[in-house]
Design an enzyme around this catalytic site. Structure first.
Site, mmCIF file in Angstrom:
data_model
loop_
_atom_site.group_PDB
_atom_site.id
_atom_site.type_symbol
_atom_site.label_atom_id
_atom_site.label_comp_id
_atom_site.label_asym_id
_atom_site.label_seq_id
_atom_site.Cartn_x
_atom_site.Cartn_y
_atom_site.Cartn_z
ATOM 1 N N CYS A 149 0.842 -1.204 0.000
ATOM 2 C CA CYS A 149 0.000 0.000 0.000
ATOM 3 C C CYS A 149 0.874 1.249 0.000
ATOM 4 O O CYS A 149 1.493 1.574 1.017
ATOM 5 C CB CYS A 149 -0.911 -0.028 1.236
ATOM 6 S SG CYS A 149 -1.966 1.424 1.358
ATOM 7 N N CYS A 189 -0.432 4.192 2.182
ATOM 8 C CA CYS A 189 -0.166 3.981 3.606
ATOM 9 C C CYS A 189 1.312 4.189 3.941
ATOM 10 O O CYS A 189 1.651 4.874 4.898
ATOM 11 C CB CYS A 189 -0.535 2.550 4.007
ATOM 12 S SG CYS A 189 -2.034 1.940 3.262
ATOM 13 N N ASP A 190 2.184 3.576 3.163
ATOM 14 C CA ASP A 190 3.591 3.486 3.576
ATOM 15 C C ASP A 190 4.550 4.359 2.763
ATOM 16 O O ASP A 190 5.713 4.508 3.154
ATOM 17 C CB ASP A 190 4.054 2.023 3.490
ATOM 18 C CG ASP A 190 3.273 1.136 4.463
ATOM 19 O OD1 ASP A 190 2.753 1.683 5.456
ATOM 20 O OD2 ASP A 190 3.164 -0.067 4.225
HETATM 21 C C1 LIG Z 1 0.215 -3.853 4.210
HETATM 22 C C2 LIG Z 1 -0.995 -2.940 4.314
HETATM 23 C C3 LIG Z 1 -0.831 -1.698 4.865
HETATM 24 C C4 LIG Z 1 -1.928 -0.854 4.981
HETATM 25 N N1 LIG Z 1 -1.725 0.384 5.549
HETATM 26 C C5 LIG Z 1 -2.789 1.209 5.706
HETATM 27 C C6 LIG Z 1 -2.588 2.506 6.286
HETATM 28 O O1 LIG Z 1 -1.468 2.889 6.657
HETATM 29 N N2 LIG Z 1 -3.697 3.291 6.422
HETATM 30 C C7 LIG Z 1 -4.939 2.887 6.033
HETATM 31 O O2 LIG Z 1 -5.900 3.633 6.242
HETATM 32 N N3 LIG Z 1 -5.142 1.681 5.450
HETATM 33 C C8 LIG Z 1 -4.101 0.844 5.267
HETATM 34 N N4 LIG Z 1 -4.290 -0.371 4.661
HETATM 35 C C9 LIG Z 1 -5.641 -0.713 4.181
HETATM 36 C C10 LIG Z 1 -6.535 -1.139 5.375
HETATM 37 O O3 LIG Z 1 -5.861 -2.082 6.175
HETATM 38 C C11 LIG Z 1 -7.854 -1.710 4.878
HETATM 39 O O4 LIG Z 1 -8.485 -0.732 4.056
HETATM 40 C C12 LIG Z 1 -8.793 -2.060 6.029
HETATM 41 O O5 LIG Z 1 -8.179 -2.987 6.917
HETATM 42 C C13 LIG Z 1 -10.088 -2.669 5.498
HETATM 43 O O6 LIG Z 1 -10.878 -3.084 6.569
HETATM 44 P P1 LIG Z 1 -11.996 -4.198 6.379
HETATM 45 O O7 LIG Z 1 -12.591 -4.395 7.720
HETATM 46 O O8 LIG Z 1 -12.882 -3.856 5.257
HETATM 47 O O9 LIG Z 1 -11.233 -5.534 5.902
HETATM 48 P P2 LIG Z 1 -10.000 -6.347 6.482
HETATM 49 O O10 LIG Z 1 -9.118 -5.500 7.301
HETATM 50 O O11 LIG Z 1 -9.423 -7.055 5.307
HETATM 51 O O12 LIG Z 1 -10.684 -7.416 7.455
HETATM 52 C C14 LIG Z 1 -11.433 -8.488 6.956
HETATM 53 C C15 LIG Z 1 -11.517 -9.569 8.017
HETATM 54 O O13 LIG Z 1 -12.394 -10.607 7.591
HETATM 55 C C16 LIG Z 1 -11.881 -11.858 8.010
HETATM 56 N N5 LIG Z 1 -12.440 -12.926 7.191
HETATM 57 C C17 LIG Z 1 -12.294 -13.109 5.854
HETATM 58 N N6 LIG Z 1 -12.953 -14.230 5.464
HETATM 59 C C18 LIG Z 1 -13.527 -14.758 6.576
HETATM 60 C C19 LIG Z 1 -14.320 -15.923 6.827
HETATM 61 N N7 LIG Z 1 -14.679 -16.768 5.850
HETATM 62 N N8 LIG Z 1 -14.720 -16.174 8.101
HETATM 63 C C20 LIG Z 1 -14.387 -15.339 9.117
HETATM 64 N N9 LIG Z 1 -13.630 -14.228 8.928
HETATM 65 C C21 LIG Z 1 -13.201 -13.936 7.689
HETATM 66 C C22 LIG Z 1 -10.379 -11.681 7.824
HETATM 67 O O14 LIG Z 1 -9.638 -12.605 8.620
HETATM 68 C C23 LIG Z 1 -10.162 -10.242 8.286
HETATM 69 O O15 LIG Z 1 -9.859 -10.152 9.657
HETATM 70 C C24 LIG Z 1 -3.216 -1.254 4.522
HETATM 71 C C25 LIG Z 1 -3.365 -2.530 3.973
HETATM 72 C C26 LIG Z 1 -2.282 -3.370 3.857
HETATM 73 C C27 LIG Z 1 -2.453 -4.736 3.266
#
Ligand SMILES: Cc1cc2nc3c(=O)[nH]c(=O)nc-3n(C[C@H](O)[C@H](O)[C@H](O)COP(=O)(O)OP(=O)(O)OC[C@H]3O[C@@H](n4cnc5c(N)ncnc54)[C@H](O)[C@@H]3O)c2cc1C
Length: 320
Positions: free
Chosen positions: A148, A151-152
């Protein structure tokens, strides 16, 4: 020193019908859980990992989440979000959701041999970043390897970074990174970059970005963190070259975690389509966060979705 608390198993009565079951405990799911619990809904959040927080838990620190003037540890923010929601009555279960039955009025969530029932379902399963599959990739994610740039990128002022990939995202992110880094090298496995023409035009105007084609990252050597080495192979002649750089950004695709709803909900390029209430094409089934069709996938936008969707679900349930 931050200490991670592992979730203690909560007693969940499987016979009851919950108001809402949330599948996925990232920022979107945890925020929806907090809001829904504060609306006094009976809510169960099911997260497959042993700690909640989703992609937040894979980040060392986050520095663009409002309210923190210093970078905050990803796992700490995730744990605080979960504890806050639990204080208001959110129930959590750490288990993999195997399948969903969304058609009936009371929806069913299958976890192993158990079935949990709810009047409404929220899917917040997020996305998974495409991985290179090289040794030590996960170990150094957040410590020299990132997926990302938004982010970084700011963590690499005046540094040299590699960008892996050749599509729109990779090239756009390389241009973004060039605002901070002194040198950006795009490494792409194909003969040509596959980004769209307007993106390539912008790339041509960049003086700090170099492109290396027909090449793959075969290995990394981070034994000296101040002198990270990347071993690059030319696929046409198998020659290898070692490049020293400060970090590597990988953009080889992102996969929405939508296997659970394939053939059940309307998808667009694999992401769940929702209306402005974040409801899917099935009444009572909602989706939020990175897993839906949207432009910006960040913690702040996932949290915003989580708050809105809980409000809409509460309205939906009150009309039942
Ligand atoms: C390396 C990296 C760095 C990042 N840095 C930043 C940053 O600095 N600032 C920022 O704002 N954003 C950052 N992001 C983006 C940010 O992390 C995401 O936009 C955010 O986490 C999305 O949230 P979410 O809840 O939609 O999904 P996610 O965080 O992807 O959470 C989804 C959850 O669903 C669970 N899940 C999936 N399938 C199943 C299943 N079948 N049964 C039960 N559970 C399940 C997963 O285990 C996970 O915990 C970064 C992303 C990455 C990969």
């Amino acid at each position: 020193m931050f200490e991670l608390n592992l979730n203690l198993a909560q007693e969940i009565d499987k016979a009851q019908t919950f108001d809402l079951i949330i599948v996925g405990g990232g920022p979107a799911g945890l925020t929806a859980g907090l809001y829904a619990a504060r609306y006094k809904l009976n809510v169960l959040l099911i997260e497959k990992s042993f700690i909640s927080g989703g992609q937040l838990t894979g980040m060392e620190t986050i520095e663009n989440y409002p309210g923190f003037s210093e970078p905050v540890l990803g796992q700490k923010l995730a744990q605080d979000m979960e504890e806050q929601a639990k204080k208001f009555g959110l129930k959590t279960l750490n288990a993999f959701v195997d399948s969903l039955d969304l058609q009936k009025e009371v929806k069913e969530v299958t976890v192993g041999d158990d079935i949990y029932k709810a009047k409404a379902i929220l899917i917040t399963t997020g996305t998974s970043s495409g991985k290179l599959g090289i040794k030590h990739e996960s170990e150094f994610t957040g410590r020299g390897i990132s997926y990302c740039a938004t982010c970084d990128g700011p963590l690499y002022p005046n540094k040299k970074v590699l960008v892996i990939g050749g599509g729109n995202t990779a090239v756009k992110e390389a241009i973004f990174l060039a605002k901070y880094a002194r040198e950006v090298i795009i490494i792409h496995s194909g003969e040509n970059l596959t980004a769209a023409a307007p993106v390539l035009e912008k790339l041509q105007a960049e003086t700090k970005i170099k492109v290396v084609l027909n090449s793959n990252v075969k290995a990394i050597d981070f034994s000296e963190m101040n002198n990270k080495k990347f071993i690059i192979e030319d696929s046409s002649n198998k020659h290898t070259e070692t490049i020293e750089a400060d970090g590597m950004f990988i953009f080889v695709g992102t996969t929405p975690n939508t296997k659970l709803v394939e053939g059940k909900l309307e998808l667009e390029k694999g992401y769940i389509k929702t209306d402005c209430s974040l409801q899917t094409d099935i009444p009572g089934v909602y989706a939020a966060g990175d897993v839906i069709v949207k432009e910006l996938r960040q913690v702040a936008t996932a949290v915003g979705d989580g708050a809105l969707v809980a409000y809409k679900i509460n309205k939906y349930l009150s009309k039942l």
